[in-house]
Design a protein around this motif. Sequence first.
Motif, PDB file in Angstrom:
ATOM      1  N   ASN A  25      80.165  10.954  52.304  1.00 18.70           N
ATOM      2  CA  ASN A  25      80.148   9.598  51.752  1.00 18.70           C
ATOM      3  C   ASN A  25      80.098   8.505  52.820  1.00 18.70           C
ATOM      4  O   ASN A  25      80.187   7.329  52.479  1.00 18.70           O
ATOM      5  CB  ASN A  25      81.355   9.400  50.840  1.00 18.70           C
ATOM      6  N   THR A  26      79.905   8.904  54.075  1.00 18.26           N
ATOM      7  CA  THR A  26      79.657   7.890  55.110  1.00 18.26           C
ATOM      8  C   THR A  26      78.179   7.509  55.151  1.00 18.26           C
ATOM      9  O   THR A  26      77.763   6.717  56.002  1.00 18.26           O
ATOM     10  CB  THR A  26      80.117   8.366  56.508  1.00 18.26           C
ATOM     11  N   TRP A  27      77.416   8.082  54.242  1.00 22.09           N
ATOM     12  CA  TRP A  27      76.026   7.643  54.023  1.00 22.09           C
ATOM     13  C   TRP A  27      75.954   7.133  52.587  1.00 22.09           C
ATOM     14  O   TRP A  27      76.477   7.770  51.675  1.00 22.09           O
ATOM     15  CB  TRP A  27      75.036   8.780  54.234  1.00 22.09           C
ATOM     16  N   ALA A  28      75.320   6.007  52.377  1.00 18.50           N
ATOM     17  CA  ALA A  28      75.258   5.400  51.043  1.00 18.50           C
ATOM     18  C   ALA A  28      73.861   5.540  50.455  1.00 18.50           C
ATOM     19  O   ALA A  28      72.871   5.263  51.132  1.00 18.50           O
ATOM     20  CB  ALA A  28      75.632   3.912  51.133  1.00 18.50           C
ATOM     21  N   ALA A 162      77.979  14.749  42.210  1.00 18.85           N
ATOM     22  CA  ALA A 162      77.377  13.567  42.842  1.00 18.85           C
ATOM     23  C   ALA A 162      77.371  12.422  41.844  1.00 18.85           C
ATOM     24  O   ALA A 162      76.995  12.604  40.680  1.00 18.85           O
ATOM     25  CB  ALA A 162      75.948  13.867  43.294  1.00 18.85           C
ATOM     26  N   CYS A 163      77.782  11.258  42.289  1.00 23.48           N
ATOM     27  CA  CYS A 163      77.803  10.084  41.416  1.00 23.48           C
ATOM     28  C   CYS A 163      76.375   9.679  41.048  1.00 23.48           C
ATOM     29  O   CYS A 163      75.524   9.534  41.924  1.00 23.48           O
ATOM     30  CB  CYS A 163      78.503   8.927  42.127  1.00 23.48           C
ATOM     31  N   PRO A 164      76.090   9.479  39.747  1.00 22.37           N
ATOM     32  CA  PRO A 164      74.749   9.083  39.324  1.00 22.37           C
ATOM     33  C   PRO A 164      74.507   7.579  39.402  1.00 22.37           C
ATOM     34  O   PRO A 164      73.449   7.103  38.992  1.00 22.37           O
ATOM     35  CB  PRO A 164      74.704   9.555  37.870  1.00 22.37           C
ATOM     36  N   GLY A 165      75.476   6.837  39.928  1.00 25.17           N
ATOM     37  CA  GLY A 165      75.336   5.386  40.002  1.00 25.17           C
ATOM     38  C   GLY A 165      74.155   4.951  40.840  1.00 25.17           C
ATOM     39  O   GLY A 165      73.762   5.632  41.793  1.00 25.17           O
ATOM     40  N   ASP A 166      73.570   3.817  40.473  1.00 19.95           N
ATOM     41  CA  ASP A 166      72.450   3.272  41.231  1.00 19.95           C
ATOM     42  C   ASP A 166      72.844   3.062  42.686  1.00 19.95           C
ATOM     43  O   ASP A 166      73.905   2.502  42.980  1.00 19.95           O
ATOM     44  CB  ASP A 166      72.004   1.923  40.636  1.00 19.95           C
ATOM     45  N   ASP A 167      71.985   3.521  43.594  1.00 20.93           N
ATOM     46  CA  ASP A 167      72.188   3.305  45.020  1.00 20.93           C
ATOM     47  C   ASP A 167      73.499   3.915  45.514  1.00 20.93           C
ATOM     48  O   ASP A 167      74.145   3.378  46.408  1.00 20.93           O
ATOM     49  CB  ASP A 167      72.158   1.804  45.339  1.00 20.93           C
ATOM     50  N   CYS A 168      73.902   5.045  44.920  1.00 24.92           N
ATOM     51  CA  CYS A 168      75.166   5.664  45.316  1.00 24.92           C
ATOM     52  C   CYS A 168      74.932   7.118  45.729  1.00 24.92           C
ATOM     53  O   CYS A 168      74.478   7.381  46.822  1.00 24.92           O
ATOM     54  CB  CYS A 168      76.206   5.552  44.200  1.00 24.92           C
ATOM     55  N   GLY A 169      75.268   8.059  44.849  1.00 23.95           N
ATOM     56  CA  GLY A 169      75.129   9.462  45.196  1.00 23.95           C
ATOM     57  C   GLY A 169      76.318  10.040  45.936  1.00 23.95           C
ATOM     58  O   GLY A 169      76.258  11.170  46.434  1.00 23.95           O
ATOM     59  N   SER A 183      83.602   6.064  41.316  1.00 24.17           N
ATOM     60  CA  SER A 183      84.630   5.073  41.003  1.00 24.17           C
ATOM     61  C   SER A 183      84.278   4.410  39.686  1.00 24.17           C
ATOM     62  O   SER A 183      83.218   3.784  39.570  1.00 24.17           O
ATOM     63  CB  SER A 183      84.725   4.022  42.113  1.00 24.17           C
ATOM     64  N   MET A 184      85.153   4.537  38.702  1.00 29.88           N
ATOM     65  CA  MET A 184      84.911   3.884  37.417  1.00 29.88           C
ATOM     66  C   MET A 184      84.887   2.381  37.588  1.00 29.88           C
ATOM     67  O   MET A 184      84.121   1.677  36.912  1.00 29.88           O
ATOM     68  CB  MET A 184      86.011   4.283  36.434  1.00 29.88           C
ATOM     69  N   ALA A 185      85.689   1.869  38.534  1.00 27.78           N
ATOM     70  CA  ALA A 185      85.780   0.422  38.736  1.00 27.78           C
ATOM     71  C   ALA A 185      84.504  -0.153  39.353  1.00 27.78           C
ATOM     72  O   ALA A 185      84.230  -1.343  39.217  1.00 27.78           O
ATOM     73  CB  ALA A 185      86.972   0.093  39.625  1.00 27.78           C
ATOM     74  N   VAL A 186      83.719   0.677  40.034  1.00 29.58           N
ATOM     75  CA  VAL A 186      82.500   0.171  40.688  1.00 29.58           C
ATOM     76  C   VAL A 186      81.269   0.706  39.969  1.00 29.58           C
ATOM     77  O   VAL A 186      80.666   0.027  39.150  1.00 29.58           O
ATOM     78  CB  VAL A 186      82.485   0.524  42.189  1.00 29.58           C
ATOM     79  N   CYS A 187      80.891   1.954  40.242  1.00 29.52           N
ATOM     80  CA  CYS A 187      79.667   2.493  39.644  1.00 29.52           C
ATOM     81  C   CYS A 187      79.759   2.599  38.130  1.00 29.52           C
ATOM     82  O   CYS A 187      78.807   2.288  37.410  1.00 29.52           O
ATOM     83  CB  CYS A 187      79.349   3.852  40.257  1.00 29.52           C
ATOM     84  N   GLY A 188      80.917   3.040  37.614  1.00 29.24           N
ATOM     85  CA  GLY A 188      81.073   3.149  36.166  1.00 29.24           C
ATOM     86  C   GLY A 188      80.972   1.808  35.482  1.00 29.24           C
ATOM     87  O   GLY A 188      80.317   1.672  34.439  1.00 29.24           O
ATOM     88  N   ASN A 189      81.584   0.806  36.057  1.00 27.81           N
ATOM     89  CA  ASN A 189      81.552  -0.532  35.467  1.00 27.81           C
ATOM     90  C   ASN A 189      80.150  -1.132  35.518  1.00 27.81           C
ATOM     91  O   ASN A 189      79.708  -1.775  34.557  1.00 27.81           O
ATOM     92  CB  ASN A 189      82.547  -1.442  36.187  1.00 27.81           C
ATOM     93  N   ARG A 190      79.451  -0.906  36.623  1.00 26.78           N
ATOM     94  CA  ARG A 190      78.071  -1.398  36.712  1.00 26.78           C
ATOM     95  C   ARG A 190      77.215  -0.804  35.603  1.00 26.78           C
ATOM     96  O   ARG A 190      76.394  -1.484  34.988  1.00 26.78           O
ATOM     97  CB  ARG A 190      77.466  -1.024  38.071  1.00 26.78           C
TER      98      ARG A 190
END
Length: 200
Positions: A25-28, A162-169, A183-190
Motif C-alpha cells: 500500500n505504499t503504491w497508490a 484488493a479495494c475496488p475504490g477508484d484510484d486505489c487498489g 476504508s469505509m470512511a474514504v473509498c466506501g464513502n466515495r
Amino acid sequence: MHWVDVDGYPMPVLLAGHPGLELCNTWAGWSEPPGPHREWLRSYQHLAVWSRHAGLLDAATVARLRPAATGEPAAAERVLTEIRELRTALHDVLLDPANRAAFRTVAGYAERAAATARLRVDATGLARWTLPGDAGLDLPLLACAQTAAELLGTPTRALVRACPGDDCGWLFVDTRGRRRWCSMAVCGNRAKVRAYADRH
C-alpha cells in the motif's frame, strides 16, 4: 484521509492488517496508469521512516540509517529500487498465487533475509530471528522480505483482498469475509456518494 504525518513525511495510513500488505500500500492506484504521485516511498528517507511507521524497525535503528543513507546515496538508491521490485512482486503473487515469476522474486529477497538473520533470545527467554544492525542500509529491505515471507506462509494470505475504490487498489486482510473497502470512511464513502449521484 489516506495519509498521516510521521516525522515530517506523509505516510499512508496503516489499515491493511499485516506489514507485508502495508508495503504493497505504499503504491497508490495499482490498476491505474503509473505516475510519480502514486509513490509513497520517494526516497530512502521515506523508506526508513515508513519502516518505523509500519513497525518493522525501531526508532534507534531508523535514526542511525537516515544519515548513513545521506552518506551513501548510490547504496540508498539501490535499496530503494529493490524494495519497489519486492513490493510489486509481493502484490502480484498475493493477487495471483499462480504467478511463479513474482513468487521467485519474493523468495529471492526472503532467502537473502533468512541468510542474514540471527537467532537470538529475548528478555523473556523466547528465541526469534532478528536482523543484525551491521546489515546497514539493507535493513528495511530485509525486514520487508521477512514479513513478506511470513505472510505467504500463513493462511492469512487467502484472506487478502484488493479495494475496488477508484484510484486505489490497496490490499487488506478480510478476516470476516464482509469487508469490501480499504476504508469505509474514504473509498466506501466515495462510492456511496457516487452511487447516490448516479441515482439522482
